[in-house]
Design an enzyme around this catalytic site. Structure first.
Site, PDB file in Angstrom:
ATOM      1  N   HIS A   1      -3.894   0.845  -4.604  1.00  0.00           N
ATOM      2  CA  HIS A   1      -3.369  -0.731  -4.923  1.00  0.00           C
ATOM      3  C   HIS A   1      -3.819  -0.730  -7.272  1.00  0.00           C
ATOM      4  CE1 HIS A   1      -1.734  -3.067  -2.032  1.00  0.00           C
ATOM      5  NE2 HIS A   1      -1.979  -2.323  -1.668  1.00  0.00           N
TER       6      HIS A   1
ATOM      7  N   SER B   1       0.608  -1.674   0.097  1.00  0.00           N
ATOM      8  CA  SER B   1       0.050  -0.091  -0.135  1.00  0.00           C
ATOM      9  C   SER B   1       0.472   1.184  -0.094  1.00  0.00           C
ATOM     10  CB  SER B   1      -1.167  -0.079   1.108  1.00  0.00           C
ATOM     11  OG  SER B   1      -1.808  -1.205   1.307  1.00  0.00           O
TER      12      SER B   1
ATOM     13  N   ASN C   1       2.763   3.617  10.883  1.00  0.00           N
ATOM     14  CA  ASN C   1       2.459   4.278  11.432  1.00  0.00           C
ATOM     15  C   ASN C   1       2.348   3.744  13.032  1.00  0.00           C
ATOM     16  OD1 ASN C   1       0.692   2.630  10.026  1.00  0.00           O
ATOM     17  ND2 ASN C   1      -0.659   2.029  12.110  1.00  0.00           N
TER      18      ASN C   1
ATOM     19  N   HIS D   1      -5.405  -8.765  -1.109  1.00  0.00           N
ATOM     20  CA  HIS D   1      -5.231  -9.165   0.476  1.00  0.00           C
ATOM     21  C   HIS D   1      -6.385 -10.153   0.330  1.00  0.00           C
ATOM     22  CE1 HIS D   1      -3.990  -5.310  -0.477  1.00  0.00           C
ATOM     23  NE2 HIS D   1      -2.846  -5.877   1.363  1.00  0.00           N
TER      24      HIS D   1
ATOM     25  N   TYR E   1      -8.933 -10.201   3.111  1.00  0.00           N
ATOM     26  CA  TYR E   1     -10.013  -9.151   3.406  1.00  0.00           C
ATOM     27  C   TYR E   1     -10.625  -8.777   2.552  1.00  0.00           C
ATOM     28  CZ  TYR E   1      -7.087  -4.854   2.736  1.00  0.00           C
ATOM     29  OH  TYR E   1      -6.569  -4.008   1.879  1.00  0.00           O
ATOM     30  N   GLU E   2     -10.125  -8.515   1.239  1.00  0.00           N
ATOM     31  CA  GLU E   2     -11.119  -8.506   0.295  1.00  0.00           C
ATOM     32  C   GLU E   2     -12.295  -9.670   0.044  1.00  0.00           C
ATOM     33  OE1 GLU E   2      -8.406  -6.247  -3.018  1.00  0.00           O
ATOM     34  OE2 GLU E   2      -7.061  -6.909  -1.494  1.00  0.00           O
TER      35      GLU E   2
ATOM     36  N   ALA F   1       3.092  -2.134   3.530  1.00  0.00           N
ATOM     37  CA  ALA F   1       2.891  -1.106   4.907  1.00  0.00           C
ATOM     38  C   ALA F   1       2.249  -1.499   5.823  1.00  0.00           C
ATOM     39  CB  ALA F   1       1.723  -0.329   4.638  1.00  0.00           C
TER      40      ALA F   1
ATOM     41  N   MET G   1      -1.251  -6.817   6.866  1.00  0.00           N
ATOM     42  CA  MET G   1      -2.014  -7.718   6.231  1.00  0.00           C
ATOM     43  C   MET G   1      -1.869  -8.256   5.495  1.00  0.00           C
ATOM     44  SD  MET G   1      -5.464  -4.417   6.758  1.00  0.00           S
ATOM     45  CE  MET G   1      -5.198  -3.526   8.465  1.00  0.00           C
ATOM     46  N   SER G   2      -0.910  -8.269   5.115  1.00  0.00           N
ATOM     47  CA  SER G   2      -0.580  -9.508   4.534  1.00  0.00           C
ATOM     48  C   SER G   2       0.930 -10.089   3.513  1.00  0.00           C
ATOM     49  CB  SER G   2      -0.119  -8.141   2.901  1.00  0.00           C
ATOM     50  OG  SER G   2       0.632  -7.318   3.456  1.00  0.00           O
TER      51      SER G   2
ATOM     52  N   HIS H   1      -5.666   4.668   6.752  1.00  0.00           N
ATOM     53  CA  HIS H   1      -5.784   3.922   5.896  1.00  0.00           C
ATOM     54  C   HIS H   1      -5.331   5.412   4.715  1.00  0.00           C
ATOM     55  CE1 HIS H   1      -4.918   1.477   1.956  1.00  0.00           C
ATOM     56  NE2 HIS H   1      -5.754   2.359   1.511  1.00  0.00           N
TER      57      HIS H   1
END
Ligand code: HPA
Length: 278
Positions: free
Chosen positions: A64, A33, A241, A86, A88-89, A116, A217-218, A253
């Site tokens: 993306h 990301s 962050n 991902h 979560y998609e 990220a 998350m990846s 995000h």
């Protein structure tokens, strides 16, 4: 039972790509990301949108792009994923890692993954780059592993070793490139969660206790599949962050995408240097 990825499906996609390219990619790059800009540096690029490929999942996340960029970087033939898939998609773990399967069938021997991530280590600051030295497969521990289902024996064993998910020779190269360029390179363990919600303060304290330095998350499923096929892996996290261990700040995000602007040139320097060294 879910539909698992088959060798025929992987080969159909690999063949569709092969028809459009004249080089043999050696290194696969996955851009996280806010890090899409790196693909703009690819020389003699051929662009293949994921939506042009049969059965290929399409990335739906803002930040993306959703295409392969195939060409040369530091005179090495590369295939770049500008935008990743991902869990979560709503895709299966097999679909999330399918692009790495395809790269492997195209003959790619090394995978450079970027992402990220939130900094869980209190010494990390937004804008830092972390060399991933190991990973915490929290998705796998909760029953989500891209290797579930019939094993693809032609690619790797049923129970692949994970003692060195990330390549030690690449550690040395990345460290020396960072040093030569006066870049501070953090190092640590990346914890992979499914997302899409960010972590609660209690999640983050748990992750810190468990030995995580960064969270995202990846990456973890992609690296498992890469290692299944015996690819050598380099992993870099851009710390976008600071983890909010006491609940005093919020994570967005937009902040992740914004940090990518500072991080992209650093990650590009390291990736270019490592490419020159291999
Ligand atoms: N948590 C999870 N994933 C992330 C974060 C985070 O704080 N920052 C960027 N990706």
């Amino acid at each position: 039972m879910q539909n698992f990825i088959t060798l025929a499906q992987i080969d159909e996609i690999a063949d569709a790509i092969r028809k459009q390219i004249s080089i043999q990619p050696q290194v696969g790059l996955i851009l996280g990301s806010g890090l899409n800009g790196l693909a703009d540096s690819v020389q003699k690029p051929i662009f293949i949108p994921y939506s042009d490929l049969p059965t290929f999942p399409v990335s739906t996340v803002h930040g993306h792009v959703g295409r392969f960029v195939i060409g040369e970087l530091e005179e090495k033939p590369v295939i770049v994923m500008q935008g990743r898939i991902h869990y979560y998609e709503g895709y299966t773990m097999g679909q999330v890692a399918l692009p790495v399967r395809v790269m492997h069938r195209l003959g790619v021997q090394s995978l450079f993954v970027t992402n990220a991530a939130g900094g869980v280590n209190e010494n990390f600051s937004p804008g830092d780059v972390m060399l991933i030295t190991d990973q915490l497969n929290l998705m796998g521990m909760s029953g989500l592993n891209p290797l579930m289902g019939p094993n693809l024996d032609e690619i790797g064993p049923r129970f692949p070793d994970m003692s060195q998910p990330y390549d030690r020779a690449y550690f040395d190269l990345a460290r020396s490139v960072a040093k030569q360029n006066n870049l501070t390179l953090r190092e640590g363990v990346y914890a992979g969660l499914s997302g899409p919600s960010f972590e609660s303060p209690a999640d983050l304290r748990f992750l810190r206790l468990a030995g995580a330095d960064a969270v995202g998350m990846s990456t973890v499923p992609e690296v498992i599949v890469a290692r299944h096929g015996n690819m050598r892996v380099l992993g870099l996290s851009g710390i976008s962050n600071k983890a909010n261990l006491d609940g005093s700040t919020i994570t967005t995000h937009e902040e992740v995408i914004e940090a990518g602007r500072v991080i992209t040139p650093k990650i590009e320097t390291i990736i270019r240097g490592v490419l020159r060294g291999i």
